[in-house]
Design an enzyme around this catalytic site. Structure first.
Site, short mmCIF file in Angstrom:
data_model
loop_
_atom_site.label_atom_id
_atom_site.label_comp_id
_atom_site.label_asym_id
_atom_site.label_seq_id
_atom_site.Cartn_x
_atom_site.Cartn_y
_atom_site.Cartn_z
N ILE A 10 -2.05 -22.90 -21.71
CA ILE A 10 -1.42 -22.23 -20.58
C ILE A 10 -1.05 -23.14 -19.39
O ILE A 10 -0.30 -22.93 -18.58
CB ILE A 10 -1.99 -20.91 -20.17
CG1 ILE A 10 -1.13 -20.19 -19.18
CG2 ILE A 10 -3.45 -21.19 -19.59
CD1 ILE A 10 -1.70 -18.79 -19.09
N LEU A 86 0.22 -23.29 -27.89
CA LEU A 86 0.86 -24.41 -27.36
C LEU A 86 -0.08 -25.68 -27.02
O LEU A 86 0.40 -26.67 -26.66
CB LEU A 86 1.67 -24.13 -26.11
CG LEU A 86 2.51 -22.81 -25.97
CD1 LEU A 86 3.09 -22.79 -24.71
CD2 LEU A 86 3.53 -23.00 -27.23
N ALA A 88 -2.44 -28.53 -27.62
CA ALA A 88 -2.08 -29.91 -28.44
C ALA A 88 -2.35 -31.05 -27.67
O ALA A 88 -2.55 -31.10 -26.52
CB ALA A 88 -0.76 -29.97 -28.97
N GLN A 89 -3.13 -32.08 -28.51
CA GLN A 89 -2.92 -33.59 -28.07
C GLN A 89 -1.61 -34.06 -28.20
O GLN A 89 -1.12 -34.27 -29.28
CB GLN A 89 -3.84 -34.29 -28.69
CG GLN A 89 -4.27 -35.62 -28.00
CD GLN A 89 -3.11 -36.52 -27.96
OE1 GLN A 89 -2.41 -36.67 -26.82
NE2 GLN A 89 -2.66 -37.16 -29.02
N TYR A 101 -9.23 -36.72 -33.03
CA TYR A 101 -9.06 -35.86 -32.20
C TYR A 101 -7.73 -34.99 -32.53
O TYR A 101 -7.52 -33.63 -32.24
CB TYR A 101 -9.49 -36.11 -30.73
CG TYR A 101 -9.25 -35.23 -29.62
CD1 TYR A 101 -10.14 -34.26 -29.59
CD2 TYR A 101 -8.02 -35.13 -28.84
CE1 TYR A 101 -9.89 -33.14 -28.54
CE2 TYR A 101 -8.07 -34.04 -27.98
CZ TYR A 101 -8.68 -32.96 -27.69
OH TYR A 101 -8.79 -32.01 -27.01
N THR A 132 7.29 -29.50 -33.67
CA THR A 132 7.95 -30.89 -33.07
C THR A 132 8.91 -31.46 -33.86
O THR A 132 8.92 -31.76 -34.96
CB THR A 132 6.65 -31.68 -32.56
OG1 THR A 132 7.37 -32.90 -31.92
CG2 THR A 132 5.94 -31.86 -33.78
N GLU A 134 9.18 -34.62 -33.76
CA GLU A 134 8.47 -35.79 -34.46
C GLU A 134 8.04 -35.70 -35.82
O GLU A 134 7.80 -36.46 -36.30
CB GLU A 134 7.26 -36.05 -33.48
CG GLU A 134 7.28 -36.51 -32.23
CD GLU A 134 7.79 -37.95 -32.22
OE1 GLU A 134 7.42 -38.62 -33.16
OE2 GLU A 134 8.57 -38.27 -31.03
N TYR A 156 0.18 -37.92 -34.46
CA TYR A 156 0.70 -36.66 -33.87
C TYR A 156 1.60 -36.02 -34.61
O TYR A 156 1.33 -34.81 -34.91
CB TYR A 156 1.21 -37.03 -32.70
CG TYR A 156 1.88 -35.78 -31.98
CD1 TYR A 156 1.47 -34.75 -31.44
CD2 TYR A 156 3.43 -35.58 -31.89
CE1 TYR A 156 2.01 -33.60 -30.90
CE2 TYR A 156 4.07 -34.43 -31.32
CZ TYR A 156 3.12 -33.77 -30.91
OH TYR A 156 4.07 -32.61 -30.52
N LYS A 160 0.87 -32.23 -36.98
CA LYS A 160 1.87 -31.33 -36.62
C LYS A 160 2.50 -30.92 -37.99
O LYS A 160 2.92 -29.68 -38.07
CB LYS A 160 2.92 -31.67 -35.42
CG LYS A 160 2.53 -31.47 -33.97
CD LYS A 160 2.02 -30.02 -33.59
CE LYS A 160 1.87 -29.90 -32.18
NZ LYS A 160 1.60 -28.46 -31.69
N HIS A 186 11.85 -31.77 -24.59
CA HIS A 186 12.21 -30.64 -23.56
C HIS A 186 11.24 -31.11 -22.04
O HIS A 186 10.29 -31.36 -22.47
CB HIS A 186 12.16 -29.33 -23.77
CG HIS A 186 10.81 -28.99 -24.49
ND1 HIS A 186 10.67 -29.25 -25.74
CD2 HIS A 186 10.00 -28.27 -23.94
CE1 HIS A 186 9.39 -28.59 -26.13
NE2 HIS A 186 8.92 -28.27 -24.99
N ARG A 191 6.71 -31.75 -16.33
CA ARG A 191 6.23 -32.65 -17.23
C ARG A 191 5.18 -33.77 -16.77
O ARG A 191 4.89 -34.13 -15.53
CB ARG A 191 7.34 -33.41 -17.74
CG ARG A 191 7.15 -34.28 -19.26
CD ARG A 191 6.88 -33.58 -20.29
NE ARG A 191 7.45 -33.94 -21.33
CZ ARG A 191 6.83 -33.60 -22.62
NH1 ARG A 191 5.84 -33.29 -22.66
NH2 ARG A 191 7.66 -34.14 -23.47
#
Length: 374
Positions: A10, A86, A88-89, A101, A132, A134, A156, A160, A186, A191
């Site tokens: 959050i 939401l 995430a690393q 991690y 994502t 990615e 990553y 995901k 986005h 950011r």
């Protein structure tokens, strides 16, 4: 009776915008935050400080997706109608440094949440998983759709990928309403400063003020599909309002290089760049400066102050360079999404154009430099 939403992550860019959207829609919003010795709630401080919201329609809970018992307790206590995962690393380059991690949070964190839903018997809850672009990595087709094969190119992306497929598996095996939002890049003024877009706009503002000499970047020729974060958060909500759980690509359908983002950012400030050299020797050099443009950038919003550009800046100055340390071990050269399914089923379409996105971000960072000096 208002719906109850639970948001992990959050305090992040997306989490803060999604919280605003849900509160506007009349939701009761619960957020999970990690315990820290210093405050890390800057993006939601304006909500946190609102006495009409805090502990009335907005509730914050300490927790972490690596703690199974904590997730179970929170779900039993909150009884949410919708969950937005939401957490995430989320930094791709960093995932090469902390792969274990990254997997614990991005992959197994999703599994823990799904199992917690099953164990607490919340059969009617709707679950959104932040997936994502990615996942596509070494792209197998252009543009990328919901049916494009995945080929992740980072820890990553691989983590995901597990998150994506465990959502699909639990949806099919246990009839959970669980969805993947495959969101392409986005951005916004919220950011994080280590992400390339914000790194660019913040550095450009600081360079124009004489607070920084140069911007160092990795691959200038990477192409990305960049949209405006608040619109994508609205898309997340729309995904969970459907009668059927499905996965959706959210994207603009346009692609631009990192170099284009740099050029447009400096141009908004009135600084024209020319490029010299190739590869690691490529440099962005000032070719011309129009000092009135920075103030026009602020005056469009009727600001009552002026921005004093650094007198040190002049044509011929090198303000952008390439640093190989920022290269990824395995690069993703091109990402461009096809949002046709989202447009057809969700009625969702990215509205903010690339030029407008850059403008919004550089204006915000210029304002910060002027007001706060950083």
């Amino acid at each position: 009776m208002s719906k109850i939403a639970l948001i992990t992550g959050i305090t992040g860019q997306d989490g803060s915008y999604l919280t605003e959207i849900l509160l506007e829609k009349g939701y009761e919003v619960h957020g999970i935050i990690r315990r820290s010795s210093s405050f890390n709630t800057q993006r939601i401080d304006h909500l946190y400080a609102n006495k009409k919201l805090l502990d009335k329609r907005l509730f914050l809970h300490y927790g972490d997706v690596v703690d199974t018992s904590n997730l179970n307790r929170l779900l039993e206590k909150i009884q949410p109608d919708e969950i937005y995962n939401l957490a995430a690393q989320s930094h791709v380059k960093v995932s090469f440094e902390v792969p274990d991690y990254t997997a614990q949070v991005d992959a197994l964190g999703t599994l823990r949440f799904l199992d917690a839903i099953r164990e607490t018997g919340l059969k009617k809850v709707k679950f959104y998983q932040a997936s994502t672009s990615e996942l596509y990595g070494k792209v197998q087709e252009v543009p990328q759709t919901e049916k494009t094969p995945f080929y992740p190119r980072s820890p990553y992306g691989v983590a995901k990928l597990y998150g994506y497929w465990i959502i699909v598996n639990y949806r099919e095996a246990y009839n959970l309403f669980a969805c993947n939002g495959i969101l392409f890049n986005h951005e916004s003024p919220r950011r994080g400063e280590t992400f390339v877009t914000r790194k660019i706009t913040r550095a450009a503002a600081r360079i124009s003020a004489g607070l920084q000499d140069k911007l160092s970047l990795g691959n200038l020729h990477s192409k990305r599909d960049w949209g405006y974060a608040p619109e994508y958060c609205e898309g997340m909500w729309r995904i969970l309002q459907q009668d059927k759980a499905e996965d959706f690509v959210l994207a603009t359908g346009e692609t631009h290089t990192v170099k284009e983002f740099v050029e447009l950012t400096f141009k908004d400030l009135g600084i024209e760049l020319e490029w010299k050299g190739k590869g690691v020797e490529e440099k962005g050099v000032i070719s011309a400066i129009d000092f009135t443009k920075g103030n026009q950038l602020l005056e469009k919003d009727k600001k009552e102050y002026r921005f004093d550009f650094s007198e040190k800046l002049k044509a011929g100055d090198v303000v952008v360079s390439v640093n190989p340390e920022y290269y990824r071990p395995t690069e993703v050269d091109l990402l461009i999404g096809d949002p046709a399914k989202a447009e057809k089923i969700l009625g969702w379409k990215a509205a903010t154009k690339f030029e407008e996105l850059v403008h919004v971000m550089i204006k915000a960072d210029l304002d910060k430099v002027l007001r706060k000096g950083y």
